[in-house]
Design an enzyme around this catalytic site. Structure first.
Site, PDB file in Angstrom:
ATOM      1  N   THR A 124       0.871  -1.186   0.000  1.00 34.27           N
ATOM      2  CA  THR A 124       0.000   0.000   0.000  1.00 34.27           C
ATOM      3  C   THR A 124       0.903   1.230   0.000  1.00 34.27           C
ATOM      4  O   THR A 124       1.980   1.198   0.599  1.00 34.27           O
ATOM      5  CB  THR A 124      -0.856  -0.009   1.282  1.00 34.27           C
ATOM      6  OG1 THR A 124      -1.784  -1.077   1.166  1.00 34.27           O
ATOM      7  CG2 THR A 124      -1.613   1.290   1.498  1.00 34.27           C
ATOM      8  N   GLY A 145     -10.833  -1.866   3.093  1.00 33.51           N
ATOM      9  CA  GLY A 145      -9.972  -1.668   4.264  1.00 33.51           C
ATOM     10  C   GLY A 145     -10.027  -0.238   4.773  1.00 33.51           C
ATOM     11  O   GLY A 145     -10.964   0.521   4.488  1.00 33.51           O
ATOM     12  N   ASP A 146      -8.993   0.121   5.495  1.00 31.41           N
ATOM     13  CA  ASP A 146      -8.949   1.438   6.145  1.00 31.41           C
ATOM     14  C   ASP A 146      -8.512   2.569   5.214  1.00 31.41           C
ATOM     15  O   ASP A 146      -8.834   3.735   5.453  1.00 31.41           O
ATOM     16  CB  ASP A 146      -7.959   1.397   7.316  1.00 31.41           C
ATOM     17  CG  ASP A 146      -6.547   1.028   6.838  1.00 31.41           C
ATOM     18  OD1 ASP A 146      -6.410   0.042   6.078  1.00 31.41           O
ATOM     19  OD2 ASP A 146      -5.591   1.731   7.198  1.00 31.41           O
ATOM     20  N   GLY A 196      -1.423  -1.488   6.819  1.00 30.41           N
ATOM     21  CA  GLY A 196      -1.464  -2.639   7.717  1.00 30.41           C
ATOM     22  C   GLY A 196      -2.798  -3.347   7.548  1.00 30.41           C
ATOM     23  O   GLY A 196      -3.535  -3.066   6.595  1.00 30.41           O
ATOM     24  N   THR A 197      -3.106  -4.245   8.454  1.00 27.40           N
ATOM     25  CA  THR A 197      -4.381  -4.962   8.355  1.00 27.40           C
ATOM     26  C   THR A 197      -5.513  -3.998   8.691  1.00 27.40           C
ATOM     27  O   THR A 197      -5.716  -3.616   9.844  1.00 27.40           O
ATOM     28  CB  THR A 197      -4.363  -6.187   9.287  1.00 27.40           C
ATOM     29  OG1 THR A 197      -3.194  -6.952   8.970  1.00 27.40           O
ATOM     30  CG2 THR A 197      -5.596  -7.051   9.092  1.00 27.40           C
ATOM     31  N   GLY A 198      -6.226  -3.593   7.638  1.00 29.95           N
ATOM     32  CA  GLY A 198      -7.130  -2.464   7.728  1.00 29.95           C
ATOM     33  C   GLY A 198      -8.221  -2.580   8.770  1.00 29.95           C
ATOM     34  O   GLY A 198      -8.679  -1.569   9.324  1.00 29.95           O
TER      35      GLY A 198
HETATM   36  N1  ASP Z   1      -4.398  -1.173   4.904  1.00 27.08           N
HETATM   37  C1  ASP Z   1      -4.662  -1.855   3.654  1.00 27.08           C
HETATM   38  C2  ASP Z   1      -6.012  -2.521   3.752  1.00 27.08           C
HETATM   39  O1  ASP Z   1      -6.325  -3.093   4.773  1.00 27.08           O
HETATM   40  C3  ASP Z   1      -3.664  -2.890   3.305  1.00 27.08           C
HETATM   41  C4  ASP Z   1      -2.209  -2.564   3.583  1.00 27.08           C
HETATM   42  O2  ASP Z   1      -1.909  -1.472   4.017  1.00 27.08           O
HETATM   43  O3  ASP Z   1      -1.349  -3.443   3.368  1.00 27.08           O
HETATM   44  O4  ASP Z   1      -6.731  -2.524   2.776  1.00 27.08           O
END
Ligand code: ASP
Length: 342
Positions: free
Chosen positions: A206, A236-237, A258-260
Protein backbone atom coordinates in the site's frame (compact mmCIF):
# COMPACT_ATOMS: atom_id res chain seq x y z
CA UNK A 1 5.58 52.34 -3.61
CA UNK A 2 8.76 50.62 -2.47
CA UNK A 3 7.90 51.33 1.16
CA UNK A 4 4.35 50.01 0.65
CA UNK A 5 5.77 46.81 -0.83
CA UNK A 6 8.27 46.47 1.99
CA UNK A 7 5.48 46.95 4.54
CA UNK A 8 3.32 44.36 2.75
CA UNK A 9 6.23 41.93 2.72
CA UNK A 10 6.65 42.40 6.45
CA UNK A 11 3.03 41.51 7.13
CA UNK A 12 3.24 38.32 5.00
CA UNK A 13 3.46 35.21 7.14
CA UNK A 14 6.91 33.63 6.87
CA UNK A 15 7.08 30.87 4.24
CA UNK A 16 7.13 27.39 5.74
CA UNK A 17 9.77 24.87 4.88
CA UNK A 18 8.14 22.08 2.91
CA UNK A 19 8.44 18.44 3.95
CA UNK A 20 7.28 14.98 2.87
CA UNK A 21 6.93 11.56 4.46
CA UNK A 22 6.11 8.59 2.22
CA UNK A 23 5.36 4.90 2.81
CA UNK A 24 5.16 1.94 0.46
CA UNK A 25 3.47 -0.50 2.83
CA UNK A 26 4.36 -2.42 5.98
CA UNK A 27 4.55 -6.14 6.59
CA UNK A 28 6.85 -9.14 6.77
CA UNK A 29 9.61 -7.47 4.80
CA UNK A 30 12.83 -9.10 6.00
CA UNK A 31 16.47 -8.80 5.00
CA UNK A 32 16.83 -12.57 4.78
CA UNK A 33 14.20 -12.85 2.02
CA UNK A 34 15.06 -9.67 0.11
CA UNK A 35 17.47 -9.94 -2.83
CA UNK A 36 19.85 -6.98 -3.26
CA UNK A 37 18.29 -6.22 -6.69
CA UNK A 38 14.83 -6.07 -5.12
CA UNK A 39 16.00 -3.83 -2.33
CA UNK A 40 17.71 -1.51 -4.82
CA UNK A 41 14.55 -1.40 -6.95
CA UNK A 42 12.39 -0.41 -3.97
CA UNK A 43 14.84 2.24 -2.85
CA UNK A 44 15.00 3.68 -6.37
CA UNK A 45 11.20 3.82 -6.70
CA UNK A 46 10.74 5.43 -3.30
CA UNK A 47 13.43 7.98 -4.13
CA UNK A 48 11.80 8.81 -7.46
CA UNK A 49 8.34 9.29 -5.92
CA UNK A 50 9.68 11.41 -3.05
CA UNK A 51 11.62 13.53 -5.51
CA UNK A 52 8.48 14.07 -7.60
CA UNK A 53 6.65 15.39 -4.52
CA UNK A 54 9.66 17.52 -3.58
CA UNK A 55 9.77 19.11 -7.03
CA UNK A 56 6.13 20.17 -6.71
CA UNK A 57 6.62 21.60 -3.21
CA UNK A 58 9.85 23.34 -4.11
CA UNK A 59 8.07 25.29 -6.83
CA UNK A 60 5.50 26.42 -4.28
CA UNK A 61 2.93 23.75 -5.23
CA UNK A 62 0.33 22.56 -2.74
CA UNK A 63 0.60 19.53 -0.47
CA UNK A 64 -2.33 17.97 -2.36
CA UNK A 65 -0.52 18.41 -5.72
CA UNK A 66 2.65 16.89 -4.28
CA UNK A 67 0.80 13.88 -2.88
CA UNK A 68 -1.01 13.21 -6.15
CA UNK A 69 2.25 13.44 -8.13
CA UNK A 70 4.09 10.98 -5.87
CA UNK A 71 1.23 8.50 -5.57
CA UNK A 72 0.61 8.42 -9.33
CA UNK A 73 4.20 7.23 -9.75
CA UNK A 74 3.75 4.52 -7.13
CA UNK A 75 0.41 3.46 -8.65
CA UNK A 76 2.13 2.99 -12.02
CA UNK A 77 4.96 1.03 -10.42
CA UNK A 78 4.25 -2.73 -10.29
CA UNK A 79 6.37 -3.10 -7.14
CA UNK A 80 3.59 -1.61 -5.03
CA UNK A 81 0.13 -2.81 -4.08
CA UNK A 82 -1.61 0.18 -5.63
CA UNK A 83 -2.78 0.75 -9.20
CA UNK A 84 -0.78 -1.54 -11.52
CA UNK A 85 0.65 -4.30 -9.34
CA UNK A 86 -2.28 -4.38 -6.92
CA UNK A 87 -3.10 -7.67 -5.19
CA UNK A 88 -6.00 -9.79 -6.45
CA UNK A 89 -9.31 -10.54 -4.77
CA UNK A 90 -10.29 -14.18 -4.27
CA UNK A 91 -12.34 -13.79 -7.48
CA UNK A 92 -9.22 -12.82 -9.44
CA UNK A 93 -9.94 -9.09 -9.73
CA UNK A 94 -8.03 -5.92 -8.80
CA UNK A 95 -10.29 -3.72 -6.68
CA UNK A 96 -8.60 -0.45 -5.80
CA UNK A 97 -9.16 1.94 -2.90
CA UNK A 98 -7.76 5.45 -2.37
CA UNK A 99 -8.31 8.62 -0.36
CA UNK A 100 -6.95 12.14 -0.14
CA UNK A 101 -7.57 14.86 2.44
CA UNK A 102 -6.65 18.55 2.48
CA UNK A 103 -5.80 19.71 6.00
CA UNK A 104 -6.36 23.37 5.15
CA UNK A 105 -10.13 23.01 4.74
CA UNK A 106 -10.94 19.44 5.87
CA UNK A 107 -12.08 18.56 2.36
CA UNK A 108 -11.68 14.89 1.50
CA UNK A 109 -12.32 12.45 -1.32
CA UNK A 110 -12.25 8.66 -1.34
CA UNK A 111 -12.99 5.73 -3.63
CA UNK A 112 -13.33 2.00 -3.03
CA UNK A 113 -13.53 -1.04 -5.29
CA UNK A 114 -12.48 0.82 -8.44
CA UNK A 115 -11.50 -1.48 -11.35
CA UNK A 116 -11.04 0.75 -14.41
CA UNK A 117 -9.40 4.01 -13.36
CA UNK A 118 -5.64 4.13 -13.91
CA UNK A 119 -4.95 6.49 -11.00
CA UNK A 120 -7.30 5.94 -8.06
CA UNK A 121 -5.59 8.78 -6.15
CA UNK A 122 -6.58 11.24 -8.89
CA UNK A 123 -10.12 9.89 -8.74
CA UNK A 124 -10.18 10.45 -4.96
CA UNK A 125 -9.01 14.00 -5.62
CA UNK A 126 -11.73 14.50 -8.25
CA UNK A 127 -14.36 13.27 -5.76
CA UNK A 128 -13.03 15.90 -3.31
CA UNK A 129 -12.90 18.75 -5.81
CA UNK A 130 -15.52 18.01 -8.44
CA UNK A 131 -18.35 16.17 -6.67
CA UNK A 132 -20.54 17.08 -3.71
CA UNK A 133 -19.57 13.76 -2.07
CA UNK A 134 -16.73 12.33 -0.01
CA UNK A 135 -16.81 8.66 -1.02
CA UNK A 136 -17.78 6.78 -4.17
CA UNK A 137 -17.58 3.03 -4.74
CA UNK A 138 -17.37 0.44 -7.52
CA UNK A 139 -18.75 0.96 -11.01
CA UNK A 140 -20.27 4.32 -10.08
CA UNK A 141 -16.87 5.64 -9.06
CA UNK A 142 -15.35 4.50 -12.38
CA UNK A 143 -18.22 6.15 -14.26
CA UNK A 144 -17.58 9.40 -12.39
CA UNK A 145 -13.86 9.11 -13.28
CA UNK A 146 -14.70 8.89 -16.97
CA UNK A 147 -17.14 11.82 -16.66
CA UNK A 148 -14.38 14.09 -15.35
CA UNK A 149 -11.91 12.96 -18.02
CA UNK A 150 -9.62 10.73 -15.94
CA UNK A 151 -7.75 7.99 -17.76
CA UNK A 152 -9.70 4.74 -17.91
CA UNK A 153 -8.02 1.39 -18.58
CA UNK A 154 -9.09 -2.20 -19.17
CA UNK A 155 -9.04 -4.05 -15.81
CA UNK A 156 -6.24 -6.27 -17.19
CA UNK A 157 -3.94 -3.20 -17.11
CA UNK A 158 -3.52 -3.79 -13.37
CA UNK A 159 -2.49 -7.47 -13.84
CA UNK A 160 1.01 -8.55 -12.87
CA UNK A 161 2.21 -12.13 -12.98
CA UNK A 162 3.77 -12.21 -9.53
CA UNK A 163 0.63 -10.87 -7.85
CA UNK A 164 -1.33 -13.51 -9.70
CA UNK A 165 1.08 -16.21 -8.55
CA UNK A 166 0.84 -14.78 -5.04
CA UNK A 167 -2.94 -15.20 -5.10
CA UNK A 168 -2.77 -18.73 -6.50
CA UNK A 169 -0.25 -19.73 -3.84
CA UNK A 170 -2.34 -18.31 -0.99
CA UNK A 171 -5.58 -19.89 -2.23
CA UNK A 172 -3.87 -23.27 -2.70
CA UNK A 173 -2.44 -23.09 0.81
CA UNK A 174 -5.84 -22.27 2.26
CA UNK A 175 -7.61 -24.93 0.15
CA UNK A 176 -9.80 -22.35 -1.57
CA UNK A 177 -10.86 -22.45 -5.24
CA UNK A 178 -8.57 -20.79 -7.80
CA UNK A 179 -10.44 -18.39 -10.10
CA UNK A 180 -9.81 -18.45 -13.86
CA UNK A 181 -6.92 -16.36 -15.14
CA UNK A 182 -8.36 -12.88 -15.83
CA UNK A 183 -9.49 -11.98 -19.35
CA UNK A 184 -6.90 -9.86 -21.12
CA UNK A 185 -4.00 -11.09 -18.96
CA UNK A 186 -0.88 -12.16 -20.86
CA UNK A 187 -0.50 -15.93 -21.33
CA UNK A 188 1.04 -17.76 -18.35
CA UNK A 189 4.84 -17.81 -18.47
CA UNK A 190 6.33 -21.06 -19.70
CA UNK A 191 9.50 -20.95 -17.61
CA UNK A 192 10.04 -20.06 -13.96
CA UNK A 193 9.21 -16.54 -12.83
CA UNK A 194 12.09 -14.20 -13.45
CA UNK A 195 10.70 -11.67 -11.01
CA UNK A 196 13.04 -10.16 -8.50
CA UNK A 197 11.17 -11.50 -5.49
CA UNK A 198 9.11 -14.56 -4.56
CA UNK A 199 5.34 -13.96 -4.90
CA UNK A 200 4.64 -14.10 -1.18
CA UNK A 201 6.84 -11.06 -0.62
CA UNK A 202 4.34 -9.07 -2.66
CA UNK A 203 1.30 -9.13 -0.43
CA UNK A 204 2.33 -5.73 0.90
CA UNK A 205 2.88 -2.39 -0.70
CA UNK A 206 0.00 0.00 0.00
CA UNK A 207 1.31 3.50 -0.65
CA UNK A 208 0.78 6.76 1.21
CA UNK A 209 2.19 10.27 1.33
CA UNK A 210 1.80 13.14 3.80
CA UNK A 211 3.13 16.58 2.93
CA UNK A 212 3.55 20.10 4.28
CA UNK A 213 3.71 22.90 1.71
CA UNK A 214 5.25 26.37 1.81
CA UNK A 215 1.85 27.87 2.67
CA UNK A 216 1.88 25.80 5.87
CA UNK A 217 -0.88 23.39 4.80
CA UNK A 218 -0.73 19.65 5.39
CA UNK A 219 -2.46 16.89 3.41
CA UNK A 220 -2.54 13.10 3.31
CA UNK A 221 -3.17 10.50 0.60
CA UNK A 222 -3.28 6.71 0.48
CA UNK A 223 -3.77 4.19 -2.36
CA UNK A 224 -4.04 0.40 -2.22
CA UNK A 225 -5.30 -2.81 -3.73
CA UNK A 226 -6.31 -3.85 -0.19
CA UNK A 227 -5.56 -7.29 1.20
CA UNK A 228 -4.75 -10.27 -1.03
CA UNK A 229 -7.61 -12.74 -1.61
CA UNK A 230 -10.18 -10.37 -0.10
CA UNK A 231 -13.83 -11.33 -0.65
CA UNK A 232 -17.34 -9.94 -0.73
CA UNK A 233 -16.45 -6.36 -1.63
CA UNK A 234 -14.22 -6.00 1.42
CA UNK A 235 -12.88 -2.47 1.94
CA UNK A 236 -9.97 -1.67 4.26
CA UNK A 237 -8.95 1.44 6.15
CA UNK A 238 -7.10 3.26 3.35
CA UNK A 239 -10.15 5.05 1.86
CA UNK A 240 -11.89 5.51 5.22
CA UNK A 241 -11.35 9.11 6.34
CA UNK A 242 -10.09 9.04 9.92
CA UNK A 243 -8.94 5.40 9.73
CA UNK A 244 -6.22 5.08 7.06
CA UNK A 245 -6.12 8.72 5.93
CA UNK A 246 -6.67 12.02 7.73
CA UNK A 247 -5.39 15.62 7.58
CA UNK A 248 -6.08 18.79 9.54
CA UNK A 249 -3.98 21.94 9.85
CA UNK A 250 -5.12 22.00 13.49
CA UNK A 251 -3.12 18.87 14.30
CA UNK A 252 -1.50 16.65 11.66
CA UNK A 253 -1.78 14.55 8.51
CA UNK A 254 -1.54 10.75 8.59
CA UNK A 255 -1.47 7.84 6.12
CA UNK A 256 -1.58 4.29 7.46
CA UNK A 257 -0.83 0.78 6.21
CA UNK A 258 -1.46 -2.64 7.72
CA UNK A 259 -4.38 -4.96 8.36
CA UNK A 260 -7.13 -2.46 7.73
CA UNK A 261 -9.76 -3.99 10.00
CA UNK A 262 -7.79 -2.92 13.09
CA UNK A 263 -7.10 0.53 11.70
CA UNK A 264 -10.80 1.09 11.03
CA UNK A 265 -11.84 -0.02 14.52
CA UNK A 266 -9.23 2.24 16.15
CA UNK A 267 -9.73 5.18 13.81
CA UNK A 268 -5.94 5.26 13.69
CA UNK A 269 -5.27 8.37 11.59
CA UNK A 270 -7.71 10.55 13.52
CA UNK A 271 -6.55 9.04 16.81
CA UNK A 272 -2.97 10.23 16.18
CA UNK A 273 -4.21 13.73 15.32
CA UNK A 274 -6.45 13.78 18.41
CA UNK A 275 -3.48 13.00 20.65
CA UNK A 276 -1.60 15.90 19.05
CA UNK A 277 -4.58 18.25 19.25
CA UNK A 278 -6.15 17.44 22.61
CA UNK A 279 -3.10 16.25 24.56
CA UNK A 280 -0.48 18.41 22.90
CA UNK A 281 1.68 15.32 22.31
CA UNK A 282 4.76 15.56 20.11
CA UNK A 283 3.94 13.83 16.81
CA UNK A 284 6.36 10.91 17.20
CA UNK A 285 5.03 10.13 20.67
CA UNK A 286 1.43 10.20 19.40
CA UNK A 287 2.31 7.90 16.48
CA UNK A 288 4.14 5.44 18.77
CA UNK A 289 1.33 5.48 21.32
CA UNK A 290 -1.23 4.49 18.67
CA UNK A 291 0.92 1.84 16.97
CA UNK A 292 2.82 0.32 19.89
CA UNK A 293 0.17 0.62 22.59
CA UNK A 294 -3.32 0.87 21.14
CA UNK A 295 -2.87 -1.19 17.94
CA UNK A 296 -0.73 -3.80 19.67
CA UNK A 297 -3.26 -4.15 22.47
CA UNK A 298 -5.70 -5.30 19.76
CA UNK A 299 -3.02 -7.55 18.18
CA UNK A 300 -3.15 -5.41 15.05
CA UNK A 301 -0.19 -4.97 12.71
CA UNK A 302 1.02 -2.20 10.46
CA UNK A 303 2.33 1.33 10.56
CA UNK A 304 1.82 4.95 9.68
CA UNK A 305 3.52 8.13 8.53
CA UNK A 306 2.61 11.58 9.84
CA UNK A 307 3.46 15.28 9.56
CA UNK A 308 2.44 18.47 11.40
CA UNK A 309 2.07 22.03 10.07
CA UNK A 310 5.05 23.02 12.27
CA UNK A 311 7.26 20.53 10.44
CA UNK A 312 7.40 17.52 12.75
CA UNK A 313 7.80 14.29 10.75
CA UNK A 314 7.14 10.81 12.09
CA UNK A 315 6.76 7.16 11.22
CA UNK A 316 5.94 4.25 13.43
CA UNK A 317 5.29 0.55 12.69
CA UNK A 318 5.22 -2.77 14.50
CA UNK A 319 5.95 -5.02 11.50
CA UNK A 320 9.39 -6.34 10.51
CA UNK A 321 9.53 -3.68 7.82
CA UNK A 322 7.91 -0.67 6.22
CA UNK A 323 9.09 0.94 2.97
CA UNK A 324 9.48 4.58 3.91
CA UNK A 325 11.12 7.93 3.19
CA UNK A 326 11.36 11.39 4.72
CA UNK A 327 12.57 14.59 3.15
CA UNK A 328 12.45 18.15 4.52
CA UNK A 329 13.43 21.23 2.55
CA UNK A 330 17.20 21.70 2.69
CA UNK A 331 17.65 18.30 4.37
CA UNK A 332 18.85 14.87 3.27
CA UNK A 333 16.57 12.11 1.98
CA UNK A 334 16.13 9.40 4.61
CA UNK A 335 15.02 5.98 3.35
CA UNK A 336 14.30 2.86 5.38
CA UNK A 337 12.91 -0.63 4.79
CA UNK A 338 13.66 -2.83 7.84
CA UNK A 339 12.84 -2.18 11.47
CA UNK A 340 16.50 -1.98 12.53
CA UNK A 341 17.04 1.14 10.42
CA UNK A 342 16.52 4.59 11.98
N1 ASP B 1 -4.40 -1.17 4.90
C1 ASP B 1 -4.66 -1.86 3.65
C2 ASP B 1 -6.01 -2.52 3.75
O1 ASP B 1 -6.32 -3.09 4.77
C3 ASP B 1 -3.66 -2.89 3.30
C4 ASP B 1 -2.21 -2.56 3.58
O2 ASP B 1 -1.91 -1.47 4.02
O3 ASP B 1 -1.35 -3.44 3.37
O4 ASP B 1 -6.73 -2.52 2.78
Amino acid sequence: MATALAAAAQTQPPAHHWAIVLHGGAGVIERSSMKPEAEAAYRASITQATQAAANVLDKGGSAVDAIEAAIQILEDDPLFNAGRGAVFTADGKNELDAAIMDGSNLKAGAVAGVTRTRHPISLARAVMEKSPHVMLIGAGADTFAASVGLEEVDPSYFFTERRWQGLVKQLQKEGRPIPPRPAGAPPPPTGPLTEIEPPEAHKYGTVGVVALDRAGNVAAGTSTGGTQAKQWGRVGDSPIIGAGTYASNQSCAVSATGTGEYFIRLGVAREVCNLVYFKGMPLQQAADQVIHKELEAMHGDGGLIAITPDGQLAWSFNAPGMYRAKLAEGGKLEIGIYNDEP
